[in-house]
Design an enzyme around this catalytic site. Sequence first.
Site, mmCIF file in Angstrom:
data_model
loop_
_atom_site.group_PDB
_atom_site.id
_atom_site.type_symbol
_atom_site.label_atom_id
_atom_site.label_comp_id
_atom_site.label_asym_id
_atom_site.label_seq_id
_atom_site.Cartn_x
_atom_site.Cartn_y
_atom_site.Cartn_z
ATOM 1 N N GLU A 173 0.846 -1.205 0.000
ATOM 2 C CA GLU A 173 0.000 0.000 0.000
ATOM 3 C C GLU A 173 0.882 1.256 0.000
ATOM 4 O O GLU A 173 0.732 2.143 0.851
ATOM 5 C CB GLU A 173 -0.971 -0.009 1.180
ATOM 6 C CG GLU A 173 -1.950 -1.156 1.090
ATOM 7 C CD GLU A 173 -3.192 -1.047 1.986
ATOM 8 O OE1 GLU A 173 -3.239 -0.182 2.876
ATOM 9 O OE2 GLU A 173 -4.134 -1.835 1.770
ATOM 10 N N GLU A 307 -4.957 -8.642 -0.414
ATOM 11 C CA GLU A 307 -5.784 -8.323 0.763
ATOM 12 C C GLU A 307 -7.218 -8.174 0.297
ATOM 13 O O GLU A 307 -7.506 -7.346 -0.580
ATOM 14 C CB GLU A 307 -5.319 -7.032 1.450
ATOM 15 C CG GLU A 307 -4.022 -7.205 2.206
ATOM 16 C CD GLU A 307 -3.623 -5.985 3.028
ATOM 17 O OE1 GLU A 307 -4.508 -5.276 3.538
ATOM 18 O OE2 GLU A 307 -2.400 -5.754 3.141
HETATM 19 O O1 AHR Z 1 -5.324 -5.841 6.895
HETATM 20 C C1 AHR Z 1 -5.263 -4.676 7.661
HETATM 21 C C2 AHR Z 1 -4.592 -3.526 6.919
HETATM 22 O O2 AHR Z 1 -5.347 -3.178 5.810
HETATM 23 C C3 AHR Z 1 -3.241 -3.811 6.335
HETATM 24 O O3 AHR Z 1 -2.216 -3.656 7.255
HETATM 25 C C4 AHR Z 1 -3.114 -2.788 5.247
HETATM 26 O O4 AHR Z 1 -2.302 -3.216 4.186
HETATM 27 C C5 AHR Z 1 -4.560 -2.556 4.844
HETATM 28 O O5 AHR Z 1 -4.865 -1.215 4.786
#
Ligand code: AHR
Length: 506
Positions: A173, A307
């Site tokens: 990110e 994610e």
């Molecule tokens: O999964 C929780 C958080 O969500 C992670 O650390 C980040 O990459 C995302 O914003």
Amino acid sequence: MAKLVINNESKKSTIAPEIYGHFSEHLGRCIYEGLYVGENSDIPNVNGMRTDVVDALKEMKIPVLRWPGGCFADEYHWMDGIGPKEKRKKMINTHWGGVVEDNSFGTHEFFELCKQLGCKTYVNMNVGSGTVREMSEWVEYITFNGVSPMADLRKANGHEEPWTLDYVGVGNENWGCGGNMRPQYYADEYRRYQTYVRGYAGAAPIQKICCGANSGDYDWTRKVLETCFDHSEPHQHGFMDGLSLHYYTLPETEDDWNFKGSATDFTEEVFYQTLKRGMYMEELVTRHGAIMDQFDPDKKIGMMVDEWGIWTDVEPGTNPGFLYQQNTMRDALVAGNTLNIFNKHSDRVKMANIAQLINVLQSVMLTEGAKMIKTPTYAVFHMYAAHQGAELLSSELLEAGSVGSGKNELAKVYESVSENSDGVITITLTNNSLESSEDVEIRLTKDGSSYDVCEAAVVTGKMNAHNTFEAPDVVKEEAFTAYSKNADGIKVTLPACSVVSVRLKK
Ligand code: AHR
């Protein structure tokens, strides 16, 4: 009655096992308590890893694990997590709950865990606050088999042989917690950092993953590919093997992260809204995929959705920084629909990692001290495991209708189908309706009458049904028997609010 027509005469793409991957961050009780309790714990463990959790993950066929974050990755300095545990640095986990991170789970522990799980390894490197040298030395420490400062350090710390590092994430990110970079800036950083992810002689090839977009940020995808896509012919494999994508399903408000909604207490309207937002993944994969196609028509770069999942408010009374949430039949349906989307796009999606493995966000398991429960999402991953490595078959659902209303309208039934190397066909279906069951007539284009059901399972319940430590088996995978064979094919009856898997064999 709905009809499911399956073309079993042509195979479309291989469903990468890694689509069923997971993510574990130093966040809340994911690593500590969830996976790792330490060798001296009263909780049964092997080298500190919880036996109950490891066994359940193996049974679910976990194919790959991403670590150490997440946002944590871009603040993680790997040297803090090696060497004698009593000498490891203690620090504050500023991102997640402000608790003490004692670094007792580090590189050696991660690779030990993956060895016990028998899964591939995905390490996310620190670009946001780290250096090229730090990253490159970590790769050397993990993979180099010879005489070098980092290989010698690994040996001095008790591990003679190098490990296999399957995937490296070059930052996480980086448009946000990983450095708030602009796409052009990150793209140049990617080019530089990836240069120093060395492939050492004798080491297995490492797949390099470039940080991709947040949800519908198509500009990021385009700009990063403009700078980073390697146009040399033949395509230089290893410059960029994957581009990530992150998307979370927020049940209540779309943008207000302070009010995402309860994990267990929600209305029918919010139920359909959540499912509809989960289905947005189909648009994201299609549109980001179309941009990737412009650069990479032969689909050599994988889309890695590293994610995804439902993100709700935390359970009342728990640390807001720990992201601990319950898991209901609604989660099972979001998982079932999303995994069907990934299967259908397996020509481009090569890995996906639900967030997160245990005790954080949409987990497959929850723990409380020595107790462990499996969630409805676990049941779905277990039922869908047969798709791993199988060939996607094209399928079309006719006359199934829709549920929800207005902007929350979505398909009532959603499916994906694959055939494995033994000729066994796996069909996974969701019934997204809270009100009614659905009869589905399954027809194969070839040899339909010679197939019989060899295995079938279902997970079903009320929309907010969930397991607790007092009642751990309220929602679980059960044998599915609502099917019959007739002259036209096989008829199945999907209960309302259910995920079903049916396997056919000649
Ligand atoms: O999964 C929780 C958080 O969500 C992670 O650390 C980040 O990459 C995302 O914003």
